[in-house]
Structure formats: C-alpha cells, structure tokens
Design a protein around this motif. Structure first.
Motif, mmCIF file in Angstrom:
data_model
loop_
_atom_site.group_PDB
_atom_site.id
_atom_site.type_symbol
_atom_site.label_atom_id
_atom_site.label_comp_id
_atom_site.label_asym_id
_atom_site.label_seq_id
_atom_site.Cartn_x
_atom_site.Cartn_y
_atom_site.Cartn_z
ATOM 1 N N GLU A 53 0.824 -1.210 0.000
ATOM 2 C CA GLU A 53 0.000 0.000 0.000
ATOM 3 C C GLU A 53 0.857 1.259 0.000
ATOM 4 O OE1 GLU A 53 -3.292 0.468 -0.575
ATOM 5 O OE2 GLU A 53 -3.065 -1.638 -1.118
ATOM 6 N N ARG A 54 2.005 1.220 0.651
ATOM 7 C CA ARG A 54 2.913 2.370 0.618
ATOM 8 C C ARG A 54 3.413 2.619 -0.804
ATOM 9 N NH1 ARG A 54 6.457 1.888 6.237
ATOM 10 N NH2 ARG A 54 4.684 2.350 7.601
ATOM 11 N N VAL A 55 3.661 1.531 -1.526
ATOM 12 C CA VAL A 55 4.045 1.671 -2.931
ATOM 13 C C VAL A 55 2.881 2.288 -3.714
ATOM 14 C CG1 VAL A 55 4.623 0.393 -5.040
ATOM 15 C CG2 VAL A 55 5.740 -0.189 -2.876
ATOM 16 N N ARG A 56 1.661 1.821 -3.450
ATOM 17 C CA ARG A 56 0.483 2.361 -4.142
ATOM 18 C C ARG A 56 0.351 3.871 -3.888
ATOM 19 N NH1 ARG A 56 -3.896 -0.327 -5.871
ATOM 20 N NH2 ARG A 56 -3.647 -2.013 -4.359
ATOM 21 N N GLU A 57 0.554 4.265 -2.629
ATOM 22 C CA GLU A 57 0.440 5.685 -2.288
ATOM 23 C C GLU A 57 1.486 6.521 -3.023
ATOM 24 O OE1 GLU A 57 0.723 5.824 1.980
ATOM 25 O OE2 GLU A 57 -1.165 4.748 2.227
ATOM 26 N N LYS A 58 2.675 5.974 -3.168
ATOM 27 C CA LYS A 58 3.758 6.736 -3.794
ATOM 28 C C LYS A 58 3.719 6.698 -5.323
ATOM 29 C CE LYS A 58 8.663 7.631 -3.527
ATOM 30 N NZ LYS A 58 9.874 7.467 -2.762
ATOM 31 N N TYR A 59 3.403 5.523 -5.883
ATOM 32 C CA TYR A 59 3.517 5.340 -7.337
ATOM 33 C C TYR A 59 2.187 5.121 -8.059
ATOM 34 C CZ TYR A 59 8.433 4.786 -6.176
ATOM 35 O OH TYR A 59 9.702 4.984 -5.704
ATOM 36 N N GLY A 60 1.113 4.925 -7.305
ATOM 37 C CA GLY A 60 -0.193 4.746 -7.931
ATOM 38 C C GLY A 60 -0.563 3.314 -8.261
ATOM 39 N N PHE A 61 0.279 2.361 -7.880
ATOM 40 C CA PHE A 61 -0.039 0.944 -8.102
ATOM 41 C C PHE A 61 0.567 0.117 -6.967
ATOM 42 C CE2 PHE A 61 3.685 2.170 -10.562
ATOM 43 C CZ PHE A 61 4.655 1.293 -10.091
ATOM 44 N N ALA A 62 -0.075 -0.979 -6.664
ATOM 45 C CA ALA A 62 0.391 -1.858 -5.588
ATOM 46 C C ALA A 62 1.696 -2.541 -5.988
ATOM 47 C CB ALA A 62 -0.670 -2.913 -5.283
ATOM 48 N N CYS A 63 2.399 -3.042 -5.009
ATOM 49 C CA CYS A 63 3.670 -3.728 -5.262
ATOM 50 C C CYS A 63 3.401 -5.212 -5.530
ATOM 51 C CB CYS A 63 4.602 -3.568 -4.066
ATOM 52 S SG CYS A 63 6.182 -4.404 -4.297
ATOM 53 N N SER A 64 3.504 -5.600 -6.782
ATOM 54 C CA SER A 64 3.259 -7.001 -7.132
ATOM 55 C C SER A 64 4.323 -7.916 -6.539
ATOM 56 C CB SER A 64 3.178 -7.170 -8.646
ATOM 57 O OG SER A 64 4.401 -6.789 -9.251
ATOM 58 N N ALA A 65 5.545 -7.421 -6.357
ATOM 59 C CA ALA A 65 6.600 -8.250 -5.762
ATOM 60 C C ALA A 65 6.268 -8.604 -4.311
ATOM 61 C CB ALA A 65 7.952 -7.540 -5.845
ATOM 62 N N ALA A 66 5.666 -7.679 -3.589
ATOM 63 C CA ALA A 66 5.266 -7.968 -2.208
ATOM 64 C C ALA A 66 4.165 -9.023 -2.188
ATOM 65 C CB ALA A 66 4.800 -6.697 -1.506
ATOM 66 N N MET A 67 3.224 -8.917 -3.113
ATOM 67 C CA MET A 67 2.145 -9.897 -3.164
ATOM 68 C C MET A 67 2.652 -11.257 -3.631
ATOM 69 S SD MET A 67 -0.413 -8.269 -1.866
ATOM 70 C CE MET A 67 0.923 -7.787 -0.776
ATOM 71 N N ASP A 68 3.617 -11.252 -4.541
ATOM 72 C CA ASP A 68 4.247 -12.509 -4.953
ATOM 73 C C ASP A 68 4.962 -13.152 -3.769
ATOM 74 O OD1 ASP A 68 3.357 -12.053 -7.537
ATOM 75 O OD2 ASP A 68 5.328 -11.416 -8.290
ATOM 76 N N GLN A 69 5.648 -12.326 -2.976
ATOM 77 C CA GLN A 69 6.351 -12.849 -1.808
ATOM 78 C C GLN A 69 5.373 -13.437 -0.812
ATOM 79 O OE1 GLN A 69 9.956 -13.015 -0.998
ATOM 80 N NE2 GLN A 69 8.748 -14.562 0.049
ATOM 81 N N LEU A 70 4.273 -12.765 -0.594
ATOM 82 C CA LEU A 70 3.261 -13.285 0.319
ATOM 83 C C LEU A 70 2.738 -14.630 -0.180
ATOM 84 C CD1 LEU A 70 1.552 -13.055 2.822
ATOM 85 C CD2 LEU A 70 -0.042 -11.598 1.516
ATOM 86 N N GLN A 71 2.519 -14.759 -1.467
ATOM 87 C CA GLN A 71 2.053 -16.039 -2.017
ATOM 88 C C GLN A 71 3.081 -17.143 -1.795
ATOM 89 O OE1 GLN A 71 -1.131 -16.615 -3.464
ATOM 90 N NE2 GLN A 71 -0.395 -18.657 -2.917
ATOM 91 N N ILE A 72 4.348 -16.826 -1.961
ATOM 92 C CA ILE A 72 5.406 -17.813 -1.713
ATOM 93 C C ILE A 72 5.387 -18.246 -0.252
ATOM 94 C CG2 ILE A 72 7.916 -18.103 -1.554
ATOM 95 C CD1 ILE A 72 8.052 -16.271 -4.105
ATOM 96 N N LEU A 73 5.241 -17.283 0.657
ATOM 97 C CA LEU A 73 5.170 -17.622 2.080
ATOM 98 C C LEU A 73 3.947 -18.501 2.365
ATOM 99 C CD1 LEU A 73 6.161 -14.221 3.731
ATOM 100 C CD2 LEU A 73 7.563 -16.280 3.544
ATOM 101 N N GLN A 74 2.811 -18.167 1.779
ATOM 102 C CA GLN A 74 1.596 -18.959 1.992
ATOM 103 C C GLN A 74 1.757 -20.372 1.452
ATOM 104 O OE1 GLN A 74 -1.142 -16.242 0.100
ATOM 105 N NE2 GLN A 74 -1.699 -15.301 2.053
ATOM 106 N N ASP A 75 2.340 -20.494 0.271
ATOM 107 C CA ASP A 75 2.556 -21.817 -0.319
ATOM 108 C C ASP A 75 3.500 -22.647 0.543
ATOM 109 O OD1 ASP A 75 0.919 -21.028 -2.414
ATOM 110 O OD2 ASP A 75 2.574 -20.713 -3.826
ATOM 111 N N THR A 76 4.555 -22.028 1.030
ATOM 112 C CA THR A 76 5.508 -22.747 1.873
ATOM 113 C C THR A 76 4.855 -23.138 3.195
ATOM 114 O OG1 THR A 76 7.324 -21.515 0.869
ATOM 115 C CG2 THR A 76 7.802 -22.656 2.933
ATOM 116 N N ALA A 77 4.106 -22.241 3.779
ATOM 117 C CA ALA A 77 3.452 -22.515 5.059
ATOM 118 C C ALA A 77 2.503 -23.709 4.969
ATOM 119 C CB ALA A 77 2.701 -21.280 5.539
ATOM 120 N N MET A 78 1.891 -23.894 3.825
ATOM 121 C CA MET A 78 0.957 -25.018 3.648
ATOM 122 C C MET A 78 1.641 -26.367 3.876
ATOM 123 S SD MET A 78 -2.050 -23.894 3.189
ATOM 124 C CE MET A 78 -2.807 -25.421 2.671
#
Length: 95
Positions: A53-78
């Motif tokens: 969201e901080r990236v969105r506030e600064k640049y106008g779009f969300a950080c896809s790398a952060a969301m990709d990282q979260l998905q990797i963490l979720q997949d690993t946690a499973m």
C-alpha cells in the motif's frame, strides 16, 4: 522507497530470503525470534500488505513483488499445516 529482505528458517530447516518493498516488516517481525507458524504468517501478511500500500500511495499501483512474496510464504506454510507446533525463525534482516 527503501526495500529490504528478511531471511526465514522454516520448520524443516529450509531457508527463504524474502522481499519487502518497505522497512515496515521490522515493525512486525524481530530478527532472531521464532514465531508459531500462524502468527508468523499473520504478521508477514500485515507487513507485506502495508508495504504494498505504501508503494500504491507513492507510485499509484500496488507492489506485485510484495504480493508474490506473500504467495510464496503462503505456499511454503501449507507444507507445515499438519505439523505439531511449527515454528518459523526470522534469522536476519538485510538491506
């Protein structure tokens, strides 16, 4: 925007070097500390979403790398969903 990496050790001793678009992850996780898996995932998700969201506030779009990282963490946690008291160690923060 100051990005950073954080290194985590999973219950099976595998290590993941994670990306955050913001230093906010330091407000939620502590280097050298182990967390129960569910708590680690909740804190990580909160930090990565705030960073995105901080990236969105600064640049106008969300950080896809952060969301990709979260998905990797979720997949690993499973992999540890059925483990008895799985713990995740935050080993370090890297610039």
């Amino acid at each position: 925007m100051p990005e950073m990496r954080f290194v985590v050790r999973w219950p099976d001793d595998t290590v993941t070097r994670c990306y955050s678009p913001s230093l906010v992850v330091r407000d939620y996780l502590e280097a050298g500390r182990s967390y129960p898996l569910a708590i680690f995932m909740s804190l990580s998700a909160t930090a990565l979403n705030i960073g995105s969201e901080r990236v969105r506030e600064k640049y106008g779009f969300a950080c896809s790398a952060a969301m990709d990282q979260l998905q990797i963490l979720q997949d690993t946690a499973m992999r540890f969903a059925d483990a008895d008291d799985p713990q995740v160690l935050v080993e370090a923060f890297e610039p």
